[in-house]
Scaffold this motif. Structure first.
Motif, PDB file in Angstrom:
ATOM      1  N   TRP A  93     -16.636 -36.959   4.081  1.00  0.00           N
ATOM      2  CA  TRP A  93     -16.131 -36.123   2.990  1.00  0.00           C
ATOM      3  C   TRP A  93     -16.953 -36.309   1.721  1.00  0.00           C
ATOM      4  O   TRP A  93     -17.000 -35.412   0.879  1.00  0.00           O
ATOM      5  CB  TRP A  93     -14.671 -36.441   2.704  1.00  0.00           C
ATOM      6  CG  TRP A  93     -13.761 -36.062   3.812  1.00  0.00           C
ATOM      7  CD1 TRP A  93     -13.427 -36.816   4.899  1.00  0.00           C
ATOM      8  CD2 TRP A  93     -13.072 -34.828   3.993  1.00  0.00           C
ATOM      9  NE1 TRP A  93     -12.572 -36.129   5.729  1.00  0.00           N
ATOM     10  CE2 TRP A  93     -12.337 -34.900   5.184  1.00  0.00           C
ATOM     11  CE3 TRP A  93     -13.002 -33.660   3.242  1.00  0.00           C
ATOM     12  CZ2 TRP A  93     -11.552 -33.855   5.651  1.00  0.00           C
ATOM     13  CZ3 TRP A  93     -12.210 -32.622   3.701  1.00  0.00           C
ATOM     14  CH2 TRP A  93     -11.498 -32.728   4.898  1.00  0.00           C
ATOM     15  N   GLU A 107     -17.327 -42.728   4.958  1.00  0.00           N
ATOM     16  CA  GLU A 107     -17.373 -42.985   6.397  1.00  0.00           C
ATOM     17  C   GLU A 107     -16.893 -41.777   7.206  1.00  0.00           C
ATOM     18  O   GLU A 107     -17.378 -41.527   8.297  1.00  0.00           O
ATOM     19  CB  GLU A 107     -16.532 -44.209   6.751  1.00  0.00           C
ATOM     20  CG  GLU A 107     -16.995 -45.493   6.087  1.00  0.00           C
ATOM     21  CD  GLU A 107     -18.439 -45.838   6.409  1.00  0.00           C
ATOM     22  OE1 GLU A 107     -18.865 -45.662   7.553  1.00  0.00           O
ATOM     23  OE2 GLU A 107     -19.154 -46.266   5.483  1.00  0.00           O
ATOM     24  N   LYS A 108     -15.944 -41.020   6.643  1.00  0.00           N
ATOM     25  CA  LYS A 108     -15.382 -39.860   7.339  1.00  0.00           C
ATOM     26  C   LYS A 108     -16.176 -38.578   7.091  1.00  0.00           C
ATOM     27  O   LYS A 108     -15.856 -37.538   7.640  1.00  0.00           O
ATOM     28  CB  LYS A 108     -13.929 -39.640   6.898  1.00  0.00           C
ATOM     29  CG  LYS A 108     -12.999 -40.762   7.341  1.00  0.00           C
ATOM     30  CD  LYS A 108     -11.589 -40.534   6.828  1.00  0.00           C
ATOM     31  CE  LYS A 108     -10.660 -41.634   7.273  1.00  0.00           C
ATOM     32  NZ  LYS A 108      -9.290 -41.429   6.762  1.00  0.00           N
ATOM     33  N   GLY A 165      -6.898 -35.641   8.643  1.00  0.00           N
ATOM     34  CA  GLY A 165      -7.167 -37.052   8.901  1.00  0.00           C
ATOM     35  C   GLY A 165      -7.507 -37.850   7.659  1.00  0.00           C
ATOM     36  O   GLY A 165      -8.249 -38.820   7.732  1.00  0.00           O
ATOM     37  N   ILE A 166      -6.962 -37.443   6.515  1.00  0.00           N
ATOM     38  CA  ILE A 166      -7.195 -38.185   5.286  1.00  0.00           C
ATOM     39  C   ILE A 166      -5.860 -38.588   4.676  1.00  0.00           C
ATOM     40  O   ILE A 166      -4.857 -37.904   4.832  1.00  0.00           O
ATOM     41  CB  ILE A 166      -8.064 -37.394   4.283  1.00  0.00           C
ATOM     42  CG1 ILE A 166      -7.520 -35.998   4.024  1.00  0.00           C
ATOM     43  CG2 ILE A 166      -9.502 -37.322   4.749  1.00  0.00           C
ATOM     44  CD1 ILE A 166      -8.327 -35.181   3.029  1.00  0.00           C
ATOM     45  N   GLU A 210      -6.927 -40.936  -0.496  1.00  0.00           N
ATOM     46  CA  GLU A 210      -8.192 -40.222  -0.293  1.00  0.00           C
ATOM     47  C   GLU A 210      -8.114 -38.811  -0.880  1.00  0.00           C
ATOM     48  O   GLU A 210      -9.059 -38.344  -1.519  1.00  0.00           O
ATOM     49  CB  GLU A 210      -8.546 -40.173   1.191  1.00  0.00           C
ATOM     50  CG  GLU A 210      -8.913 -41.527   1.757  1.00  0.00           C
ATOM     51  CD  GLU A 210      -8.983 -41.560   3.263  1.00  0.00           C
ATOM     52  OE1 GLU A 210      -9.667 -42.461   3.772  1.00  0.00           O
ATOM     53  OE2 GLU A 210      -8.366 -40.710   3.932  1.00  0.00           O
ATOM     54  N   SER A 262     -13.961 -44.980   2.291  1.00  0.00           N
ATOM     55  CA  SER A 262     -13.416 -44.402   3.518  1.00  0.00           C
ATOM     56  C   SER A 262     -13.822 -42.931   3.657  1.00  0.00           C
ATOM     57  O   SER A 262     -14.151 -42.470   4.747  1.00  0.00           O
ATOM     58  CB  SER A 262     -11.892 -44.537   3.512  1.00  0.00           C
ATOM     59  OG  SER A 262     -11.330 -43.953   4.650  1.00  0.00           O
TER      60      SER A 262
END
Length: 95
Positions: free
Chosen positions: A55, A52-53, A8-9, A13, A49
């Protein structure tokens, strides 16, 4: 052949995460991430981002970013195409 990731990156990213590996550091400043020169990009937006995820972790000012264990585990993957050993190139026959 496209590489499909189930993490999902996005490519920018991934490039940000790779910069940590390239510089052999668990923490990088925003200046280092903005300086990434690569077609897939880098910079502040992908880093934010990734925070937020889950990582990356960031300080309150979002000036310094640190890898989470999840990111360290991702960067430890030594992926190679199926059927190829490291450094082995596909044979091309020209007629």
């Amino acid at each position: 052949m496209a590489i499909l990731l189930s993490y999902g990156i996005s490519n920018p990213e991934i490039r940000v995460l790779q910069e940590f590996r390239r510089l052999k550091s668990d923490t990088l400043g925003i200046a280092a991430l903005k300086a990434i020169k690569h077609p897939s990009g880098g910079g502040e937006a992908p880093a934010a981002s990734l925070v937020e995820k889950g990582w990356l972790d960031a300080d309150e000012a979002r000036e310094n970013f640190t890898l989470t264990q999840r990111a360290k585990d991702f960067l430890a993957i030594d992926a190679k195409p199926e059927g190829e050993a490291a450094g082995e190139a596909e044979e091309v026959i020209v007629e």
